[in-house]
Design a protein around this motif. Structure first.
Motif, PDB file in Angstrom:
ATOM      1  N   ARG A  76       0.825  -1.216   0.000  1.00 42.01           N
ATOM      2  CA  ARG A  76       0.000   0.000   0.000  1.00 42.01           C
ATOM      3  C   ARG A  76       0.856   1.261   0.000  1.00 42.01           C
ATOM      4  O   ARG A  76       0.387   2.339  -0.314  1.00 42.01           O
ATOM      5  CB  ARG A  76      -0.929  -0.007   1.216  1.00 42.01           C
ATOM      6  CG  ARG A  76      -2.039  -1.024   1.041  1.00 42.01           C
ATOM      7  CD  ARG A  76      -2.947  -1.083   2.232  1.00 42.01           C
ATOM      8  NE  ARG A  76      -3.974  -2.077   1.968  1.00 42.01           N
ATOM      9  CZ  ARG A  76      -4.903  -2.405   2.835  1.00 42.01           C
ATOM     10  NH1 ARG A  76      -4.953  -1.814   4.015  1.00 42.01           N
ATOM     11  NH2 ARG A  76      -5.814  -3.304   2.535  1.00 42.01           N
ATOM     12  N   LEU A  91     -15.358  -2.358 -12.591  1.00 40.85           N
ATOM     13  CA  LEU A  91     -15.449  -1.094 -11.854  1.00 40.85           C
ATOM     14  C   LEU A  91     -15.313   0.087 -12.817  1.00 40.85           C
ATOM     15  O   LEU A  91     -14.620  -0.007 -13.818  1.00 40.85           O
ATOM     16  CB  LEU A  91     -14.331  -1.018 -10.808  1.00 40.85           C
ATOM     17  CG  LEU A  91     -14.306  -2.093  -9.726  1.00 40.85           C
ATOM     18  CD1 LEU A  91     -13.125  -1.882  -8.794  1.00 40.85           C
ATOM     19  CD2 LEU A  91     -15.599  -2.096  -8.919  1.00 40.85           C
ATOM     20  N   ASN A  96     -11.807   2.439 -10.177  1.00 46.72           N
ATOM     21  CA  ASN A  96     -10.492   1.885 -10.454  1.00 46.72           C
ATOM     22  C   ASN A  96      -9.402   2.758  -9.851  1.00 46.72           C
ATOM     23  O   ASN A  96      -8.504   2.277  -9.177  1.00 46.72           O
ATOM     24  CB  ASN A  96     -10.272   1.774 -11.968  1.00 46.72           C
ATOM     25  CG  ASN A  96     -10.532   0.376 -12.485  1.00 46.72           C
ATOM     26  OD1 ASN A  96      -9.732  -0.524 -12.274  1.00 46.72           O
ATOM     27  ND2 ASN A  96     -11.663   0.198 -13.132  1.00 46.72           N
ATOM     28  N   TYR A  99      -9.241   2.650  -6.075  1.00 45.38           N
ATOM     29  CA  TYR A  99      -9.195   1.333  -5.438  1.00 45.38           C
ATOM     30  C   TYR A  99      -8.245   1.276  -4.240  1.00 45.38           C
ATOM     31  O   TYR A  99      -8.590   0.760  -3.177  1.00 45.38           O
ATOM     32  CB  TYR A  99      -8.807   0.256  -6.459  1.00 45.38           C
ATOM     33  CG  TYR A  99      -8.828  -1.137  -5.883  1.00 45.38           C
ATOM     34  CD1 TYR A  99     -10.023  -1.820  -5.715  1.00 45.38           C
ATOM     35  CD2 TYR A  99      -7.652  -1.766  -5.461  1.00 45.38           C
ATOM     36  CE1 TYR A  99     -10.060  -3.083  -5.168  1.00 45.38           C
ATOM     37  CE2 TYR A  99      -7.677  -3.030  -4.905  1.00 45.38           C
ATOM     38  CZ  TYR A  99      -8.884  -3.691  -4.766  1.00 45.38           C
ATOM     39  OH  TYR A  99      -8.911  -4.940  -4.200  1.00 45.38           O
ATOM     40  N   ALA A 100      -7.051   1.842  -4.412  1.00 43.53           N
ATOM     41  CA  ALA A 100      -6.069   1.791  -3.319  1.00 43.53           C
ATOM     42  C   ALA A 100      -6.592   2.499  -2.076  1.00 43.53           C
ATOM     43  O   ALA A 100      -6.266   2.128  -0.951  1.00 43.53           O
ATOM     44  CB  ALA A 100      -4.750   2.409  -3.769  1.00 43.53           C
ATOM     45  N   ASP A 102      -9.887   2.769  -1.462  1.00 45.85           N
ATOM     46  CA  ASP A 102     -11.032   1.975  -1.038  1.00 45.85           C
ATOM     47  C   ASP A 102     -10.607   0.855  -0.093  1.00 45.85           C
ATOM     48  O   ASP A 102     -11.221   0.640   0.946  1.00 45.85           O
ATOM     49  CB  ASP A 102     -11.721   1.406  -2.282  1.00 45.85           C
ATOM     50  CG  ASP A 102     -12.975   0.628  -1.928  1.00 45.85           C
ATOM     51  OD1 ASP A 102     -13.810   1.185  -1.186  1.00 45.85           O
ATOM     52  OD2 ASP A 102     -13.105  -0.520  -2.362  1.00 45.85           O
ATOM     53  N   ILE A 103      -9.521   0.153  -0.453  1.00 47.58           N
ATOM     54  CA  ILE A 103      -9.099  -0.962   0.393  1.00 47.58           C
ATOM     55  C   ILE A 103      -8.485  -0.456   1.698  1.00 47.58           C
ATOM     56  O   ILE A 103      -8.287  -1.211   2.630  1.00 47.58           O
ATOM     57  CB  ILE A 103      -8.117  -1.932  -0.324  1.00 47.58           C
ATOM     58  CG1 ILE A 103      -6.886  -1.201  -0.844  1.00 47.58           C
ATOM     59  CG2 ILE A 103      -8.809  -2.655  -1.453  1.00 47.58           C
ATOM     60  CD1 ILE A 103      -5.856  -2.116  -1.457  1.00 47.58           C
ATOM     61  N   GLN A 104      -8.211   0.843   1.760  1.00 51.21           N
ATOM     62  CA  GLN A 104      -7.743   1.398   3.032  1.00 51.21           C
ATOM     63  C   GLN A 104      -8.867   2.141   3.729  1.00 51.21           C
ATOM     64  O   GLN A 104      -8.641   2.942   4.630  1.00 51.21           O
ATOM     65  CB  GLN A 104      -6.542   2.315   2.781  1.00 51.21           C
ATOM     66  CG  GLN A 104      -5.374   1.534   2.194  1.00 51.21           C
ATOM     67  CD  GLN A 104      -4.149   2.393   1.956  1.00 51.21           C
ATOM     68  OE1 GLN A 104      -3.673   3.068   2.845  1.00 51.21           O
ATOM     69  NE2 GLN A 104      -3.631   2.358   0.744  1.00 51.21           N
ATOM     70  N   LYS A 105     -10.074   1.896   3.242  1.00 47.37           N
ATOM     71  CA  LYS A 105     -11.300   2.396   3.864  1.00 47.37           C
ATOM     72  C   LYS A 105     -11.373   3.922   3.967  1.00 47.37           C
ATOM     73  O   LYS A 105     -11.781   4.478   4.978  1.00 47.37           O
ATOM     74  CB  LYS A 105     -11.475   1.762   5.253  1.00 47.37           C
ATOM     75  CG  LYS A 105     -11.414   0.235   5.177  1.00 47.37           C
ATOM     76  CD  LYS A 105     -11.948  -0.445   6.402  1.00 47.37           C
ATOM     77  CE  LYS A 105     -12.088  -1.936   6.205  1.00 47.37           C
ATOM     78  NZ  LYS A 105     -10.821  -2.647   5.908  1.00 47.37           N
ATOM     79  N   ARG A 148      -4.159   5.333 -11.085  1.00 41.77           N
ATOM     80  CA  ARG A 148      -4.508   4.390 -10.026  1.00 41.77           C
ATOM     81  C   ARG A 148      -3.318   4.155  -9.095  1.00 41.77           C
ATOM     82  O   ARG A 148      -3.479   4.046  -7.879  1.00 41.77           O
ATOM     83  CB  ARG A 148      -4.964   3.074 -10.663  1.00 41.77           C
ATOM     84  CG  ARG A 148      -5.455   2.074  -9.676  1.00 41.77           C
ATOM     85  CD  ARG A 148      -6.029   0.865 -10.357  1.00 41.77           C
ATOM     86  NE  ARG A 148      -5.021   0.121 -11.102  1.00 41.77           N
ATOM     87  CZ  ARG A 148      -5.229  -1.078 -11.625  1.00 41.77           C
ATOM     88  NH1 ARG A 148      -6.402  -1.636 -11.511  1.00 41.77           N
ATOM     89  NH2 ARG A 148      -4.272  -1.690 -12.283  1.00 41.77           N
TER      90      ARG A 148
END
Lengths: 314, 213
Positions: A76, A91, A96, A99-100, A102-105, A148
């Motif tokens: 990350r 997506l 897209n 995304y990075a 998103d996965i880190q909320k 991205r």
């Protein structure tokens, strides 16, 4: 930023991919790894974000040993761009890019804001955000791929032949974009390619590899003119030299007019921002020794002749 | 002509009977379908991580799939007795194959480049599955569920042979009393049910495909 010390790696016993390799990438460098296929450049790159683990040796990322990093956190912290782009087809471009995050909320507003910022940075219109990857051309996809990788604002960005699948014309444009992004954002970039021209154009440091070892490493000038290894000499050769002439600008070698020629007698002109090769071509084409150089605003800045080339300082 | 007239007459006069059987059939199938979907998709997801486990599980369900349905029902009667429970167990065993296989295939056929990008960006295994792999595999999974649903509804018709409810009761009664209209009425309703269910799932599938292409 990235430090390899005596790193080795083999997929199968007896077939080393990386042999006792040491390499340091400093903050703000644009390092290009180049070499024939199978030389280990992609393996080397994938070791930097932990996708491939070394068999022996020490790797430090941002001063911390690779083993001490949580593998997810490490990835990350590093942007990653790959050749086939690998955009997520289900997506939208906005999702897209984000995304990075998103996965880190990250929150929806942060994601939306960042996606809008980045789509502009890579030179696409905002209305692309709502599209799906299959609606984009190859070059556009790669722009999104780069956006991205930048989403989480990583200090290090790894690029694995990002322009390998892009056509010749778009490749040049995207190379310029990458240089622009590199200069604006002040990131550390490690870039894999097998295209010599691309390597000479992009890298502040070029690393020539063969059979898992570094054959030669240095600045553009050093690699083109002062290569110490036979392999690098052969590999870069005149193709590298040609790329060099294509990249270095005339403004770096402008000299005063020769004593007995006055500015008014000069009929042929080049722009200071043109590459050396343009000046050399005009001289050869017209059988003259000297031509004039103007800057972007049309002001005369001096002369260009073949003798000026000796002004290049390595 | 006479036959069709009789058939219509039968469906009209005995509508209560047929509606009750239809509902029973629907409930029986639905329970089996829900169980198959949950178990099948979960199994598919789990085996997608290991090729060895996948070939064992898919091989096993393949073998079960080849057992004739009557034999399967008969076998379970000797263990769990007659009735709905046995019917559901047999239906679940039959229906698992297409769902497990399609889930597995759907998940494992996601482009390596896409997976590498997602992993390289720092997805956790769960994020990789839930945000990338599963949504991309969904059309294939839905296709598997679709064929399973049609098959389960059809197969549930045989369940009355072992004492379960459903439209099989009408078919069974028609056969044993030599009452052709009754047999055909039951069969038609089974077909109709399967047809409608397939149509509904087809619409869902199309919608998903449009987005993920």
């Amino acid at each position: 930023m990235i430090e390899f010390r005596d790193v080795s790696q083999q997929y199968q016993a007896g077939k080393p991919i990386i042999r006792h390799l040491s390499l340091t990438v400093s903050q703000g460098e644009f390092v290009v790894l180049i070499g024939p296929s199978g030389c280990g450049k992609t393996t080397l790159l994938k070791m930097m974000n932990g996708l491939i683990k070394p068999d022996s040796g020490e790797i430090r990322i941002k001063g911390k040993e690779l083993k001490a990093w949580d593998p997810i956190t490490l990835k990350r912290n590093i942007g990653y761009v790959i050749q086939q782009v690998g955009l997520f087809p289900h997506l939208t471009i906005e999702k897209n890019i984000a995304y990075a995050l998103d996965i880190q909320k990250a929150s929806e507003t942060v994601k939306k804001e960042r996606a809008r910022e980045l789509i502009q940075l890579v030179g696409l219109e905002e209305n692309y955000l709502a599209k799906y990857p299959n609606e984009l051309s190859g070059g556009q996809k790669q722009r999104v791929g780069i956006a991205r990788a930048l989403a989480a604002d990583p200090e290090i960005i790894l690029m694995d032949e990002p322009l390998g699948a892009v056509d010749q014309i778009n490749r040049g444009v995207l190379q310029d974009e990458i240089i622009r992004i590199y200069q604006t954002l002040n990131k550390t970039i490690v870039f894999v390619t097998h295209d010599i021209e691309e390597a000479i154009k992009l890298g502040t440091k070029i690393v020539v590899m063969n059979q898992g070892e570094i054959m030669e490493m240095g600045s553009r000038d050093a690699i083109v003119f002062h290569s110490k290894s036979h392999f690098a000499d052969d590999f870069i050769g005149n193709k590298g030299f040609l790329s060099y002439l294509n990249i270095v600008k005339i403004e770096q070698v402008v000299c005063p007019f020769n004593g007995n020629v006055s500015e008014k007698e000069i009929t042929l002109w080049v722009s200071a921002a043109d590459p050396l090769i343009v000046g050399i071509r005009i001289c050869l084409e017209n059988g003259v020794n000297q031509i004039g150089v103007r800057d972007g605003a049309g002001q005369v800045v001096g002369a260009f002749d073949l003798g000026c080339l000796s002004r290049l300082k390595f | 002509m006479e036959f069709i007239k009789n058939l219509g007459e039968l469906l009209k006069t005995r509508s209560d009977f047929f509606i009750e059987l239809l509902l029973q059939h629907l409930v029986l199938s639905l329970i089996a379908i829900v169980i198959i979907t949950v178990v099948g998709v979960t199994t598919g997801v789990l085996i997608a991580k290991s090729q060895k486990a996948a070939s064992v599980v898919i091989g096993l369900t393949n073998v079960l799939y080849t057992i004739p349905s009557i034999a399967m029902f008969g076998f379970f009667v000797s263990i769990t007795g007659i009735g709905n429970t046995t019917a559901i167990i047999a239906l679940v065993i039959y229906g698992l194959l297409p769902v497990i296989r399609n889930t597995y295939v759907g998940l494992t056929e996601v482009d390596d480049q896409i997976l590498e990008a997602a992993v390289g960006m720092g997805s956790t295994p769960w994020q990789l599955l839930s945000k990338i792999q599963f949504p991309l595999a969904l059309p294939v999974i839905i296709a598997g569920i679709r064929s399973m649903v049609v098959m389960t509804i059809a197969l549930a018709g045989i369940a009355s042979f072992i004492g379960a409810g459903g439209l099989g009761v009408a078919i069974w009664r028609g056969i044993t009393t030599n009452f052709d209209e009754m047999t055909v009425a039951g069969s038609l309703l089974v077909a109709l049910l399967a047809f409608v269910a397939d149509g509904i799932l087809g619409i869902i599938e199309k919608r998903l495909l449009r987005r993920t292409k």
